[in-house]
Each structure stands twice: as C-alpha cells, then as structure tokens.
Design a protein around this motif. Sequence first.
Motif, PDB file in Angstrom:
ATOM      1  N   TYR A  23      10.694   7.897   3.367  1.00  0.00           N
ATOM      2  CA  TYR A  23      10.664   7.777   1.811  1.00  0.00           C
ATOM      3  C   TYR A  23      10.902   9.229   1.411  1.00  0.00           C
ATOM      4  CZ  TYR A  23       9.540   2.787   2.233  1.00  0.00           C
ATOM      5  OH  TYR A  23       9.336   1.477   2.441  1.00  0.00           O
ATOM      6  N   PRO A  24      11.957   9.821   0.928  1.00  0.00           N
ATOM      7  CA  PRO A  24      11.811  11.157   0.458  1.00  0.00           C
ATOM      8  C   PRO A  24      11.610  11.130  -1.057  1.00  0.00           C
ATOM      9  CG  PRO A  24      14.008  10.684   1.596  1.00  0.00           C
ATOM     10  CD  PRO A  24      13.293   9.241   1.213  1.00  0.00           C
ATOM     11  N   ILE A  25      10.412  11.702  -1.373  1.00  0.00           N
ATOM     12  CA  ILE A  25      10.015  11.900  -2.664  1.00  0.00           C
ATOM     13  C   ILE A  25      10.199  13.367  -2.971  1.00  0.00           C
ATOM     14  CG2 ILE A  25       8.170  11.673  -4.339  1.00  0.00           C
ATOM     15  CD1 ILE A  25       7.134   9.208  -2.245  1.00  0.00           C
TER      16      ILE A  25
ATOM     17  N   GLU B 258       0.822  -1.158  -0.002  1.00  0.00           N
ATOM     18  CA  GLU B 258      -0.033   0.168   0.081  1.00  0.00           C
ATOM     19  C   GLU B 258       0.892   1.165   0.151  1.00  0.00           C
ATOM     20  OE1 GLU B 258      -2.979   0.019   3.079  1.00  0.00           O
ATOM     21  OE2 GLU B 258      -3.604  -1.974   2.799  1.00  0.00           O
ATOM     22  N   THR B 259       1.906   1.199   0.872  1.00  0.00           N
ATOM     23  CA  THR B 259       2.823   2.250   0.839  1.00  0.00           C
ATOM     24  C   THR B 259       3.610   2.627  -0.484  1.00  0.00           C
ATOM     25  OG1 THR B 259       3.172   1.980   3.268  1.00  0.00           O
ATOM     26  CG2 THR B 259       4.559   3.444   2.286  1.00  0.00           C
TER      27      THR B 259
ATOM     28  N   GLU C 107       4.513   5.399  -5.411  1.00  0.00           N
ATOM     29  CA  GLU C 107       4.480   5.638  -6.818  1.00  0.00           C
ATOM     30  C   GLU C 107       3.330   6.765  -7.296  1.00  0.00           C
ATOM     31  OE1 GLU C 107       6.014   4.129  -9.111  1.00  0.00           O
ATOM     32  OE2 GLU C 107       6.741   2.297  -8.469  1.00  0.00           O
ATOM     33  N   ALA C 108       2.339   6.991  -6.596  1.00  0.00           N
ATOM     34  CA  ALA C 108       1.426   7.900  -7.012  1.00  0.00           C
ATOM     35  C   ALA C 108       1.702   9.298  -6.803  1.00  0.00           C
ATOM     36  CB  ALA C 108       0.103   7.581  -6.183  1.00  0.00           C
ATOM     37  N   LEU C 109       2.575   9.691  -5.712  1.00  0.00           N
ATOM     38  CA  LEU C 109       3.229  10.738  -5.468  1.00  0.00           C
ATOM     39  C   LEU C 109       4.394  11.326  -6.512  1.00  0.00           C
ATOM     40  CD1 LEU C 109       3.348  11.008  -1.547  1.00  0.00           C
ATOM     41  CD2 LEU C 109       1.790  12.053  -3.171  1.00  0.00           C
ATOM     42  N   PHE C 110       5.213  10.304  -6.731  1.00  0.00           N
ATOM     43  CA  PHE C 110       6.376  10.253  -7.623  1.00  0.00           C
ATOM     44  C   PHE C 110       5.765  10.350  -9.037  1.00  0.00           C
ATOM     45  CE2 PHE C 110       9.098   7.606 -10.597  1.00  0.00           C
ATOM     46  CZ  PHE C 110      10.507   8.165 -10.262  1.00  0.00           C
ATOM     47  N   GLN C 111       4.884   9.688  -9.481  1.00  0.00           N
ATOM     48  CA  GLN C 111       4.254   9.987 -11.076  1.00  0.00           C
ATOM     49  C   GLN C 111       3.682  11.364 -11.095  1.00  0.00           C
ATOM     50  OE1 GLN C 111       4.856   7.840 -13.582  1.00  0.00           O
ATOM     51  NE2 GLN C 111       4.079   9.496 -14.470  1.00  0.00           N
ATOM     52  N   GLY C 112       3.054  12.072  -9.787  1.00  0.00           N
ATOM     53  CA  GLY C 112       2.674  13.305  -9.987  1.00  0.00           C
ATOM     54  C   GLY C 112       3.653  14.249 -10.263  1.00  0.00           C
ATOM     55  N   ILE C 113       4.528  13.981  -9.551  1.00  0.00           N
ATOM     56  CA  ILE C 113       5.683  15.139  -9.812  1.00  0.00           C
ATOM     57  C   ILE C 113       6.261  14.844 -11.148  1.00  0.00           C
ATOM     58  CG2 ILE C 113       8.099  15.882  -8.833  1.00  0.00           C
ATOM     59  CD1 ILE C 113       7.479  14.859  -6.052  1.00  0.00           C
TER      60      ILE C 113
ATOM     61  N   ARG D 157      14.214  11.555 -14.050  1.00  0.00           N
ATOM     62  CA  ARG D 157      14.164  12.927 -14.203  1.00  0.00           C
ATOM     63  C   ARG D 157      14.209  13.690 -12.700  1.00  0.00           C
ATOM     64  NH1 ARG D 157      11.052  14.070 -19.400  1.00  0.00           N
ATOM     65  NH2 ARG D 157      10.599  12.185 -20.168  1.00  0.00           N
ATOM     66  N   TRP D 158      15.236  13.243 -12.070  1.00  0.00           N
ATOM     67  CA  TRP D 158      15.864  13.849 -10.770  1.00  0.00           C
ATOM     68  C   TRP D 158      14.607  13.776  -9.918  1.00  0.00           C
ATOM     69  CZ3 TRP D 158      20.728  14.003 -10.712  1.00  0.00           C
ATOM     70  CH2 TRP D 158      21.492  14.496 -11.800  1.00  0.00           C
ATOM     71  N   VAL D 159      13.689  12.895  -9.974  1.00  0.00           N
ATOM     72  CA  VAL D 159      12.800  12.895  -8.980  1.00  0.00           C
ATOM     73  C   VAL D 159      13.081  11.392  -8.115  1.00  0.00           C
ATOM     74  CG1 VAL D 159      10.160  12.528  -8.284  1.00  0.00           C
ATOM     75  CG2 VAL D 159      10.864  13.862 -10.295  1.00  0.00           C
ATOM     76  N   THR D 160      12.769  11.434  -6.878  1.00  0.00           N
ATOM     77  CA  THR D 160      13.435  10.345  -6.108  1.00  0.00           C
ATOM     78  C   THR D 160      12.349   9.484  -5.399  1.00  0.00           C
ATOM     79  OG1 THR D 160      13.516  11.714  -4.089  1.00  0.00           O
ATOM     80  CG2 THR D 160      15.452  11.655  -5.462  1.00  0.00           C
ATOM     81  N   MET D 161      12.460   8.301  -5.060  1.00  0.00           N
ATOM     82  CA  MET D 161      11.492   7.390  -4.216  1.00  0.00           C
ATOM     83  C   MET D 161      12.434   6.186  -3.284  1.00  0.00           C
ATOM     84  SD  MET D 161       9.237   5.345  -6.730  1.00  0.00           S
ATOM     85  CE  MET D 161       8.228   4.445  -5.574  1.00  0.00           C
ATOM     86  N   HIS D 162      11.496   5.820  -2.779  1.00  0.00           N
ATOM     87  CA  HIS D 162      12.326   4.711  -1.690  1.00  0.00           C
ATOM     88  C   HIS D 162      13.252   5.644  -0.866  1.00  0.00           C
ATOM     89  CE1 HIS D 162      10.326   1.396  -3.829  1.00  0.00           C
ATOM     90  NE2 HIS D 162      10.887   1.811  -5.039  1.00  0.00           N
ATOM     91  N   GLY D 163      13.992   4.975  -0.154  1.00  0.00           N
ATOM     92  CA  GLY D 163      14.732   5.742   0.860  1.00  0.00           C
ATOM     93  C   GLY D 163      15.499   5.118   1.976  1.00  0.00           C
ATOM     94  N   PHE D 164      15.201   5.201   3.104  1.00  0.00           N
ATOM     95  CA  PHE D 164      16.091   4.702   4.109  1.00  0.00           C
ATOM     96  C   PHE D 164      15.463   3.792   5.000  1.00  0.00           C
ATOM     97  CE2 PHE D 164      15.219   9.015   5.728  1.00  0.00           C
ATOM     98  CZ  PHE D 164      14.662   8.801   7.046  1.00  0.00           C
TER      99      PHE D 164
END
Length: 233
Positions: free
Chosen positions: A103-105, A17-18, A23-29, A167-174
């Motif tokens: 997860y920094p997006i 779910e997370t 992915e939704a936030l990432f794709q929105g950016i 395109r310089w947009v990040t997802m996943h993280g630590f």
Amino acid sequence: MNKEVQILDLGLKDYKETWDFQEALFQGILDVKISNRRNEQNEPTKNYLIFVEHPHVYTLGKSGDFANLLLSEEQLAEKGASYYKINRGGDITYHGPGQIVGYPILDLENFFSDIHKYLRLLEESIILTLKEYGVESGRSEGETGVWLGVGTPFARKICAMGVRASRWVTMHGFAFNVNADLGYFDNIIPCGIRGKGVTSLHVELGIERVDEKEVEEKIIKHFSSLFEAEMVR
C-alpha cells in the motif's frame, strides 16, 4: 518536494485494521496539504510504503459487482474468510497468506502529478521483480495489473492493483501472489474478468515456497529506482 518514503512492514494483520491505519496516514497527508494551502505555508508531506499480509479476505472496489463474489455469508464463514466493500477502484479481489500486499501512501506531488504514470510504475516494479526470477510478464491492454502469457489462451494475472487518490494522495495498491493458495480465487470472478486465470510465483517457478522477504527487497529496490525515491525504515 519530499522524495523520502518510509517503509512500514506490518506482518500478518487484519484487513479492516490495516484499512483504518491506511486511512489515518492518508488523512494526515491531506490535512497537511490543506493547511499548507490555507495558510500559504510549505510543510513537507510524508510518503509511506506499507507491506502487509492479510488473513483470507475478499474486497470489492467501489465500481465492482457483488455478483462476482460466488460465496454466501455462510460459505465465507466456512472458509474462514471475510468480505469488505471498499473505496478503491477496481472490482473484486482476494487477499491471503502467501501474498505480498503493498500500500503506497504517497503525495504524488512529491514525484509527479499523473495517476496513469503512477499505476504504470507500480506495475513496472513488479514486472522488473519477476524478471529477476526469470519470469517474463507484462500488461494486458485495458486491464490494470501484471500478467503472464498475455495474448495466449493461458493469460493469467499474478499481481492485482486497485488504488484510490484524492488531491494527488494515494492509498490501497497492489497484491502480488508469491506463495498464494490459488484455490481461494475459485470463489470469485477475479477483478470481474472472465476467461482468464490467476497464478502465483511459486507455481510459475515450480517450487514449494519463495522467500517473501527477498521478493519484498526486490520490489523496494525497483520502486525506489522508478520513483527516484529514498527508501527509509
């Protein structure tokens, strides 16, 4: 450039779910960036920092080796754990209760266009947080994440990292072990690295439990300073 970062605290939430939410936030950016370039406009892109805790789950990065998971499907079920092959870098890792996952997006073009610098600053935010607890940590050459006892026979990882960027947009993280049950790491070769251990902050401090919300606030403080970001809730 928009240096505002919205903090989203999801509490305990299922991994898939997370991942879908990320992915939704990432794709929105990405959609805003693509639209800006096509239409020669300059709509600001958003940035997020998600904090979450997952039920027991093992995740394998796109370049990872499935052999580093030492459990069968039946054994996973017995341990109440799930497994996903995902689209971040890195090998296999574990997420579970007592671990702060971040997860920094971000649209890095709001900050700097340098993935190497991005990873080093993520590591530094954890290193500085640990320092506030009197725990000295650092980096292990060629191995992403935050380590204790580097250069000794007792080297152990306290925070794993794996990211995806487009395109310089990040997802996943630590994934920062704060009150983690380290027994779950016995079922994998963490990050595909043999001969090195893992640890958790509560173990290093010799106490039963560390205040996770306090740790989160320290991470936010250092993240804000390092990225010169304005954190908003």
